[in-house]
Design a protein around this motif. Structure first.
Motif, PDB file in Angstrom:
ATOM      1  N   MET A 135      -7.489   1.071   8.893  1.00  0.00           N
ATOM      2  CA  MET A 135      -7.763   1.465   9.051  1.00  0.00           C
ATOM      3  C   MET A 135      -7.749   2.621  10.270  1.00  0.00           C
ATOM      4  SD  MET A 135     -11.497   0.473   9.659  1.00  0.00           S
ATOM      5  CE  MET A 135     -12.640  -0.703   8.443  1.00  0.00           C
ATOM      6  N   THR A 136      -8.555   3.674  10.123  1.00  0.00           N
ATOM      7  CA  THR A 136      -7.455   4.627  11.302  1.00  0.00           C
ATOM      8  C   THR A 136      -8.536   4.601  11.767  1.00  0.00           C
ATOM      9  OG1 THR A 136      -7.929   6.378   9.521  1.00  0.00           O
ATOM     10  CG2 THR A 136      -5.987   5.422   9.797  1.00  0.00           C
ATOM     11  N   ASP A 137      -8.041   5.577  13.305  1.00  0.00           N
ATOM     12  CA  ASP A 137      -8.874   6.710  14.366  1.00  0.00           C
ATOM     13  C   ASP A 137     -10.281   7.295  14.013  1.00  0.00           C
ATOM     14  OD1 ASP A 137      -8.139   4.278  16.675  1.00  0.00           O
ATOM     15  OD2 ASP A 137      -6.942   5.777  16.736  1.00  0.00           O
ATOM     16  N   GLY A 138     -10.993   7.436  13.370  1.00  0.00           N
ATOM     17  CA  GLY A 138     -11.660   8.573  12.840  1.00  0.00           C
ATOM     18  C   GLY A 138     -12.114   9.359  13.864  1.00  0.00           C
ATOM     19  N   VAL A 139     -13.533   9.735  13.217  1.00  0.00           N
ATOM     20  CA  VAL A 139     -14.524  10.773  14.369  1.00  0.00           C
ATOM     21  C   VAL A 139     -15.408   9.728  15.911  1.00  0.00           C
ATOM     22  CG1 VAL A 139     -15.859  12.402  14.644  1.00  0.00           C
ATOM     23  CG2 VAL A 139     -14.787  11.955  12.243  1.00  0.00           C
ATOM     24  N   HIS A 140     -14.471  10.283  17.182  1.00  0.00           N
ATOM     25  CA  HIS A 140     -15.108   9.865  18.075  1.00  0.00           C
ATOM     26  C   HIS A 140     -14.804   9.032  18.298  1.00  0.00           C
ATOM     27  CE1 HIS A 140     -17.808  13.091  18.526  1.00  0.00           C
ATOM     28  NE2 HIS A 140     -18.196  13.340  16.944  1.00  0.00           N
ATOM     29  N   VAL A 156     -12.116   4.125  11.163  1.00  0.00           N
ATOM     30  CA  VAL A 156     -12.134   4.168   9.761  1.00  0.00           C
ATOM     31  C   VAL A 156     -11.850   3.845   8.477  1.00  0.00           C
ATOM     32  CG1 VAL A 156     -14.023   6.722   9.803  1.00  0.00           C
ATOM     33  CG2 VAL A 156     -11.485   7.038   9.532  1.00  0.00           C
ATOM     34  N   PRO A 157     -12.141   3.714   6.744  1.00  0.00           N
ATOM     35  CA  PRO A 157     -11.153   3.229   6.220  1.00  0.00           C
ATOM     36  C   PRO A 157     -10.399   4.340   5.214  1.00  0.00           C
ATOM     37  CG  PRO A 157     -12.948   2.914   5.302  1.00  0.00           C
ATOM     38  CD  PRO A 157     -13.454   3.240   6.567  1.00  0.00           C
ATOM     39  N   VAL A 158      -8.539   4.116   5.422  1.00  0.00           N
ATOM     40  CA  VAL A 158      -8.297   5.378   4.578  1.00  0.00           C
ATOM     41  C   VAL A 158      -7.208   4.648   3.942  1.00  0.00           C
ATOM     42  CG1 VAL A 158      -6.137   7.037   5.091  1.00  0.00           C
ATOM     43  CG2 VAL A 158      -7.787   6.852   6.627  1.00  0.00           C
ATOM     44  N   MET A 159      -7.197   4.713   1.905  1.00  0.00           N
ATOM     45  CA  MET A 159      -7.037   4.628   0.940  1.00  0.00           C
ATOM     46  C   MET A 159      -6.339   5.714   0.957  1.00  0.00           C
ATOM     47  SD  MET A 159      -9.726   2.886   0.343  1.00  0.00           S
ATOM     48  CE  MET A 159     -11.128   1.659   1.338  1.00  0.00           C
ATOM     49  N   ILE A 160      -4.719   5.196   0.635  1.00  0.00           N
ATOM     50  CA  ILE A 160      -4.066   6.408  -0.140  1.00  0.00           C
ATOM     51  C   ILE A 160      -3.523   5.829  -1.460  1.00  0.00           C
ATOM     52  CG2 ILE A 160      -1.430   7.431  -0.416  1.00  0.00           C
ATOM     53  CD1 ILE A 160      -1.666   6.887   2.968  1.00  0.00           C
ATOM     54  N   TRP A 161      -3.397   5.900  -1.961  1.00  0.00           N
ATOM     55  CA  TRP A 161      -3.123   6.564  -3.634  1.00  0.00           C
ATOM     56  C   TRP A 161      -1.900   7.619  -4.330  1.00  0.00           C
ATOM     57  CZ3 TRP A 161      -3.898   1.942  -6.039  1.00  0.00           C
ATOM     58  CH2 TRP A 161      -4.501   0.389  -5.372  1.00  0.00           C
ATOM     59  N   GLN A 162      -0.534   6.948  -4.841  1.00  0.00           N
ATOM     60  CA  GLN A 162       0.657   8.029  -5.128  1.00  0.00           C
ATOM     61  C   GLN A 162       0.845   7.448  -6.002  1.00  0.00           C
ATOM     62  OE1 GLN A 162       0.840  11.080  -3.509  1.00  0.00           O
ATOM     63  NE2 GLN A 162       2.509  11.565  -5.323  1.00  0.00           N
ATOM     64  N   GLY A 163       1.255   8.671  -7.193  1.00  0.00           N
ATOM     65  CA  GLY A 163       2.043   8.078  -7.606  1.00  0.00           C
ATOM     66  C   GLY A 163       4.042   8.987  -7.306  1.00  0.00           C
ATOM     67  N   ALA A 221       1.217   7.915   4.542  1.00  0.00           N
ATOM     68  CA  ALA A 221       1.758   6.447   4.750  1.00  0.00           C
ATOM     69  C   ALA A 221       2.481   6.240   6.269  1.00  0.00           C
ATOM     70  CB  ALA A 221       2.023   5.784   3.874  1.00  0.00           C
ATOM     71  N   SER A 222       3.426   7.444   6.438  1.00  0.00           N
ATOM     72  CA  SER A 222       3.916   6.961   7.417  1.00  0.00           C
ATOM     73  C   SER A 222       3.249   6.873   8.792  1.00  0.00           C
ATOM     74  CB  SER A 222       5.359   6.989   8.117  1.00  0.00           C
ATOM     75  OG  SER A 222       5.053   9.015   7.593  1.00  0.00           O
ATOM     76  N   GLN A 223       2.074   8.347   9.093  1.00  0.00           N
ATOM     77  CA  GLN A 223       1.700   8.727   9.900  1.00  0.00           C
ATOM     78  C   GLN A 223       0.108   8.140  10.222  1.00  0.00           C
ATOM     79  OE1 GLN A 223       3.254  11.200  11.518  1.00  0.00           O
ATOM     80  NE2 GLN A 223       4.753  10.467  10.005  1.00  0.00           N
ATOM     81  N   LEU A 224      -0.713   7.382   9.704  1.00  0.00           N
ATOM     82  CA  LEU A 224      -1.820   6.996   9.271  1.00  0.00           C
ATOM     83  C   LEU A 224      -2.261   5.056   9.525  1.00  0.00           C
ATOM     84  CD1 LEU A 224      -3.636   8.851   6.419  1.00  0.00           C
ATOM     85  CD2 LEU A 224      -3.667   9.321   9.147  1.00  0.00           C
ATOM     86  N   ARG A 225      -2.032   4.772  10.423  1.00  0.00           N
ATOM     87  CA  ARG A 225      -1.456   3.814  11.436  1.00  0.00           C
ATOM     88  C   ARG A 225      -2.673   2.947  10.322  1.00  0.00           C
ATOM     89  NH1 ARG A 225      -3.757   2.335  17.443  1.00  0.00           N
ATOM     90  NH2 ARG A 225      -5.042   3.446  15.791  1.00  0.00           N
ATOM     91  N   GLY A 226      -2.519   1.837  10.289  1.00  0.00           N
ATOM     92  CA  GLY A 226      -3.789   0.946   9.156  1.00  0.00           C
ATOM     93  C   GLY A 226      -3.865   1.432   7.774  1.00  0.00           C
ATOM     94  N   ALA A 227      -3.796   2.671   7.223  1.00  0.00           N
ATOM     95  CA  ALA A 227      -3.870   2.951   6.287  1.00  0.00           C
ATOM     96  C   ALA A 227      -3.920   2.105   5.112  1.00  0.00           C
ATOM     97  CB  ALA A 227      -2.905   4.276   5.860  1.00  0.00           C
ATOM     98  N   SER A 228      -4.610   1.505   3.527  1.00  0.00           N
ATOM     99  CA  SER A 228      -3.920   0.674   2.712  1.00  0.00           C
ATOM    100  C   SER A 228      -3.406   1.181   1.736  1.00  0.00           C
ATOM    101  CB  SER A 228      -5.722   0.430   2.154  1.00  0.00           C
ATOM    102  OG  SER A 228      -4.873  -0.343   1.281  1.00  0.00           O
ATOM    103  N   VAL A 229      -1.964   1.236   2.055  1.00  0.00           N
ATOM    104  CA  VAL A 229      -0.926   2.651   0.747  1.00  0.00           C
ATOM    105  C   VAL A 229      -0.652   1.517   0.310  1.00  0.00           C
ATOM    106  CG1 VAL A 229       0.906   3.269   1.369  1.00  0.00           C
ATOM    107  CG2 VAL A 229      -0.395   3.061   2.977  1.00  0.00           C
TER     108      VAL A 229
END
Length: 70
Positions: free
Chosen positions: A1-6, A10-17, A32-40
């Motif tokens: 989860m990352t800080d969202g609007v206001h 909000v959940p953030v998922m990063i999928w990268q090949g 991935a290194s910039q979004l604290r709490g993201a599911s990477v």
């Protein structure tokens, strides 16, 4: 989860090949290194589209879990 609007989380998922020819793998690593709490999910050997084909079930499961009330 990352800080969202206001300040909402909000959940953030990063999928990268690693074999993505459209988006450099280093961009996914940086994001991935910039979004604290993201599911990477940095998938070795997957390309821009094959990452979806190879992980669609996992992606959908994660989306359903993220949308479930806490």
């Amino acid at each position: 989860m990352t800080d969202g609007v206001h300040g909402r989380l909000v959940p953030v998922m990063i999928w990268q090949g690693s074999a993505d020819l459209m988006v450099p793998f280093s961009h996914g690593q940086w994001l991935a290194s910039q979004l604290r709490g993201a599911s990477v999910h940095l998938e070795e050997g997957e390309g821009h589209l094959s990452v979806v084909l190879g992980a669609l079930d996992r992606m959908l499961d994660e989306l359903v879990s993220a949308s479930s009330p806490l």
